[in-house]
Design a protein around this motif. Structure first.
Motif, short mmCIF file in Angstrom:
data_model
loop_
_atom_site.label_atom_id
_atom_site.label_comp_id
_atom_site.label_asym_id
_atom_site.label_seq_id
_atom_site.Cartn_x
_atom_site.Cartn_y
_atom_site.Cartn_z
N LEU A 115 -29.68 -25.00 27.89
CA LEU A 115 -30.47 -25.34 27.13
C LEU A 115 -30.53 -24.40 25.65
CD1 LEU A 115 -33.23 -26.35 29.62
CD2 LEU A 115 -31.94 -27.85 28.01
N LYS A 116 -30.53 -23.21 25.90
CA LYS A 116 -30.65 -22.61 24.65
C LYS A 116 -29.11 -22.61 23.75
CE LYS A 116 -33.21 -18.60 26.64
NZ LYS A 116 -32.98 -17.10 27.13
N THR A 117 -28.19 -22.77 24.68
CA THR A 117 -26.79 -23.09 23.70
C THR A 117 -27.13 -24.43 22.99
OG1 THR A 117 -25.74 -22.00 25.42
CG2 THR A 117 -24.44 -23.77 23.91
N ALA A 118 -27.51 -25.62 23.71
CA ALA A 118 -27.78 -26.87 23.30
C ALA A 118 -28.91 -26.67 21.73
CB ALA A 118 -28.20 -27.93 24.19
N ASP A 119 -29.91 -26.01 21.79
CA ASP A 119 -30.80 -25.58 20.64
C ASP A 119 -30.13 -25.11 19.36
OD1 ASP A 119 -33.26 -25.85 19.51
OD2 ASP A 119 -34.12 -23.93 20.47
#
Length: 169
Positions: free
Chosen positions: A53-57
């Motif tokens: 999720l952090k990567t996608a953000d």
């Protein structure tokens, strides 16, 4: 409703969450625009849900920053969605890593008693939690998950549109 309905809803929540995770993975692959999608999948395989999720953000913000236009609203909205997905991931972990017992309210409603314990190293103790779950509570969890999944799908479609804009005649 009986307790087997509650167990069914727990399973439905877990499977729906897996579908949401797959959508996040697909978004990451699209944002990276890798010539070999398998490379992105190999990297993502080692990331847990929070890291994905952090990567996608971060990838989303980077993706919009190299495009022409004002994407402030999209960046803000996607970040808020990621924060919500992180909270849903915490709920998923509570659900998956708990023990369940059949439970009946004092008015005869059937549900589940969810029990969990965590070690708190900093305090040197084991913390126990307990939650009484009726089917309507599980339906709310599932509705939240489906709503978040729908919002994530809208962003996936936007990314596809940005990658392959349709030319008007």
């Amino acid at each position: 409703m009986n307790s087997s309905d509650s167990y069914h809803l727990l399973g439905k929540f877990i499977v729906t969450f897996q579908q949401l995770e797959d959508c996040v993975k697909e978004i990451i692959v699209m944002l990276v625009q890798a010539k070999d999608e398998e490379m992105a999948h190999i990297l993502m395989n080692e990331l847990d849900n929070l890291a994905r999720l952090k990567t996608a953000d971060v990838l989303f913000r980077r993706f919009t920053s190299v495009r022409v236009g004002d994407f402030k609203e999209e960046n803000t909205g996607f970040h808020k969605l990621v924060v919500w997905l992180q909270r849903l991931g915490e709920r998923r972990n509570e659900i998956v890593h708990s023990n369940y017992y059949d439970w009946t309210t004092d008015v005869g409603e059937s549900g589940l008693l969810r029990k969990n314990s965590k070690l708190r190293g900093s305090k040197g103790e084991r913390e126990q939690s307990e939650e009484e779950l009726l089917p309507e509570h599980l339906w709310k969890d599932l509705a939240d998950l489906n709503n978040a999944y729908g919002q994530l799908e809208l962003y996936r479609l936007k990314i596809i549109e940005w990658l392959s804009p349709v030319e008007t005649a």
